[in-house]
Motif scaffolding. Structure first.
Motif, PDB file in Angstrom:
ATOM      1  N   LYS A 196      -2.028   9.330  13.600  1.00  0.00           N
ATOM      2  CA  LYS A 196      -1.208   8.676  14.612  1.00  0.00           C
ATOM      3  C   LYS A 196      -1.223   9.440  15.940  1.00  0.00           C
ATOM      4  O   LYS A 196      -1.285  10.662  15.962  1.00  0.00           O
ATOM      5  N   HIS A 253      11.074  -0.729  14.572  1.00  0.00           N
ATOM      6  CA  HIS A 253      10.058  -0.751  15.627  1.00  0.00           C
ATOM      7  C   HIS A 253      10.651  -1.160  16.972  1.00  0.00           C
ATOM      8  O   HIS A 253      10.110  -0.784  18.025  1.00  0.00           O
ATOM      9  N   TYR A 265       3.622   1.813  17.523  1.00  0.00           N
ATOM     10  CA  TYR A 265       2.985   2.063  16.236  1.00  0.00           C
ATOM     11  C   TYR A 265       2.227   0.828  15.739  1.00  0.00           C
ATOM     12  O   TYR A 265       1.239   0.950  15.022  1.00  0.00           O
ATOM     13  N   LEU A 266       2.682  -0.354  16.122  1.00  0.00           N
ATOM     14  CA  LEU A 266       2.015  -1.581  15.708  1.00  0.00           C
ATOM     15  C   LEU A 266       0.941  -1.965  16.732  1.00  0.00           C
ATOM     16  O   LEU A 266       1.006  -1.558  17.892  1.00  0.00           O
ATOM     17  N   ASN A 267      -0.029  -2.755  16.284  1.00  0.00           N
ATOM     18  CA  ASN A 267      -1.054  -3.265  17.202  1.00  0.00           C
ATOM     19  C   ASN A 267      -1.258  -4.753  16.944  1.00  0.00           C
ATOM     20  O   ASN A 267      -0.511  -5.385  16.186  1.00  0.00           O
ATOM     21  N   SER A 270      -1.615  -5.687  13.322  1.00  0.00           N
ATOM     22  CA  SER A 270      -0.310  -5.625  12.654  1.00  0.00           C
ATOM     23  C   SER A 270       0.457  -6.919  12.865  1.00  0.00           C
ATOM     24  O   SER A 270       1.037  -7.485  11.925  1.00  0.00           O
ATOM     25  N   PHE A 293       6.475  -2.086   7.932  1.00  0.00           N
ATOM     26  CA  PHE A 293       5.581  -1.106   8.548  1.00  0.00           C
ATOM     27  C   PHE A 293       6.337   0.205   8.705  1.00  0.00           C
ATOM     28  O   PHE A 293       7.471   0.218   9.175  1.00  0.00           O
ATOM     29  N   PRO A 297       0.241   1.339  11.983  1.00  0.00           N
ATOM     30  CA  PRO A 297      -0.093  -0.091  12.060  1.00  0.00           C
ATOM     31  C   PRO A 297      -0.349  -0.761  10.717  1.00  0.00           C
ATOM     32  O   PRO A 297      -0.548  -1.975  10.653  1.00  0.00           O
ATOM     33  N   CYS A 299       0.091  -2.572   7.298  1.00  0.00           N
ATOM     34  CA  CYS A 299       1.081  -3.531   6.831  1.00  0.00           C
ATOM     35  C   CYS A 299       1.231  -3.463   5.319  1.00  0.00           C
ATOM     36  O   CYS A 299       0.241  -3.479   4.582  1.00  0.00           O
TER      37      CYS A 299
END
Length: 380
Positions: A196, A253, A265-267, A270, A293, A297, A299
């Motif tokens: 990360k 998030h 953290y997500l994209n 995700s 999550f 990213p 799942c």
């Protein structure tokens, strides 16, 4: 040592040195046949200091405060045993040789540090023949990685926030064993195995100091979610379990985005996975899947064994060529065509590198396969 996946997250510390959380949390311990950390601990007067650790055959430092806190606490417990029984060998004075291997990505949002510190504590406790319970040992594991305290137990496990300044009431608690609800399954869509950009430790402290949403989450949102989640588990109410899990993931998030500077953290992949779960539930006419999550990213999709083809099958239909379906669990899933389509399919096929199928599992187990021999050498 089994890995774990959160349903209600710990994010933020009221005491960084003792790893005391700002809120309680709850996780599902996973089956070790699917996700595990294997750690061997050995010690000898013939070893030269200092203590050493290999992670996936790569040397890792043990001089950091978190590792030293765990080692010191374990040695102290062993030293107490030795002082009361002079016939015991002075293992607490011997240098340690530790070797650990993960069968999942490290530092990619799959709770690798939690599993690692829990395995370290449990393996040394076994080496030292410590009589302490998993809950007692969770106080030590927590000092290495907060979530590690939960990995010392199997099934559905809470980490109580605690109120005492010394942290003696901030420990792991069994909500329900695996046998209470063994049908729980999880499909992990590994979007990235890369380390990360923002570590969990750095991220949570930034959130504590800069997010206006954080206090509301810690004092109101999470306590309510904890009560509801424990009830859902005890009642084996999957729809409530899934709804709470998804809402809690979104809340977590949201505070990351509310951090200054924001933490992403997500994209896009995700978000495609989230939409995929929503579509599965829409087609089913009820909640049969729940996404979550951690700080990454990747799942996690929860579902019950009886809904395997309806949930995992929908994702298998678009990801069948990816690594992870070749095992017994993967082969048992029947692809369900036509559920996912359009942009979601395109994003998942392009962005998911592998899948992991797993289930609720047991706590730590001892194995005969050792990573270090009696001379302290690595076993190839």
């Amino acid at each position: 040592m089994a890995n774990q996946l959160n349903t209600t997250r710990y994010w933020g510390k009221r005491d960084s040195k003792l790893n005391l959380p700002t809120n309680s949390s709850l996780s599902v311990t996973l089956a070790q046949s699917d996700l595990r950390t294997h750690t061997t601990a050995t010690c000898s007067p013939s070893y030269s200091p200092p203590d050493t650790l290999l992670l996936n055959n790569t040397p890792q430092p043990l001089s950091d405060p978190r590792s030293q806190a765990c080692l010191h606490a374990l040695r102290s417990l062993r030293s107490t045993l030795e002082s009361t029984d002079p016939s015991l060998p002075p293992l607490s004075t011997y240098p340690l040789r530790l070797s650990s291997k993960n069968n999942f990505p490290t530092a990619a949002g799959l709770a690798s540090s939690a599993a690692g510190f829990a395995a370290l504590v449990r393996s040394i406790a076994n080496l030292y023949h410590l009589p302490h319970s998993p809950t007692e040992l969770s106080l030590i594991a927590r000092q290495g990685s907060g979530s590690a305290c939960r990995s010392l137990l199997g099934g559905y496990v809470a980490w109580d926030q605690g109120l005492l300044p010394d942290g003696t009431d901030s420990l792991a608690r069994l909500v329900a064993p695996r046998s209470h609800w063994p049908e729980m399954r999880a499909l992990i869509l590994v979007v990235s195995a890369e380390k990360k950009d923002v570590s969990s430790t750095a991220g949570m402290q930034a959130t504590v100091h800069t997010s206006p949403l954080f206090q509301t989450r810690a004092t109101q949102v999470v306590p309510k979610a904890m009560r509801e989640m424990e009830d859902a588990i005890l009642q084996r109410d999957f729809e409530a379990f899934a709804r709470i899990t998804m809402r809690e993931s979104n809340s977590f998030h949201a505070t990351c985005l509310d951090t200054d500077p924001p933490i992403f953290y997500l994209n896009d992949v995700s978000r495609a996975a989230i939409r995929g779960v929503e579509i599965v539930n829409e087609k089913a006419g009820r909640v049969v899947a729940g996404y979550t999550f951690d700080a990454g990213p990747n799942c996690v999709v929860y579902y019950l064994e009886g809904r395997r083809d309806e949930v995992a099958g929908a994702f298998k239909s678009v990801l069948e060529g990816k690594e992870g379906w070749e095992g017994e669990q993967g082969r048992a899933v029947k692809a369900k065509e036509g559920v996912l389509e359009g942009k979601v399919v395109e994003m998942l096929r392009e962005g998911v590198s592998r899948v992991i199928l797993t289930s609720v599992g047991e706590g730590p187990i001892s194995v005969e396969e050792h990573l270090v021999d009696e001379k302290g050498e690595i076993v190839e």
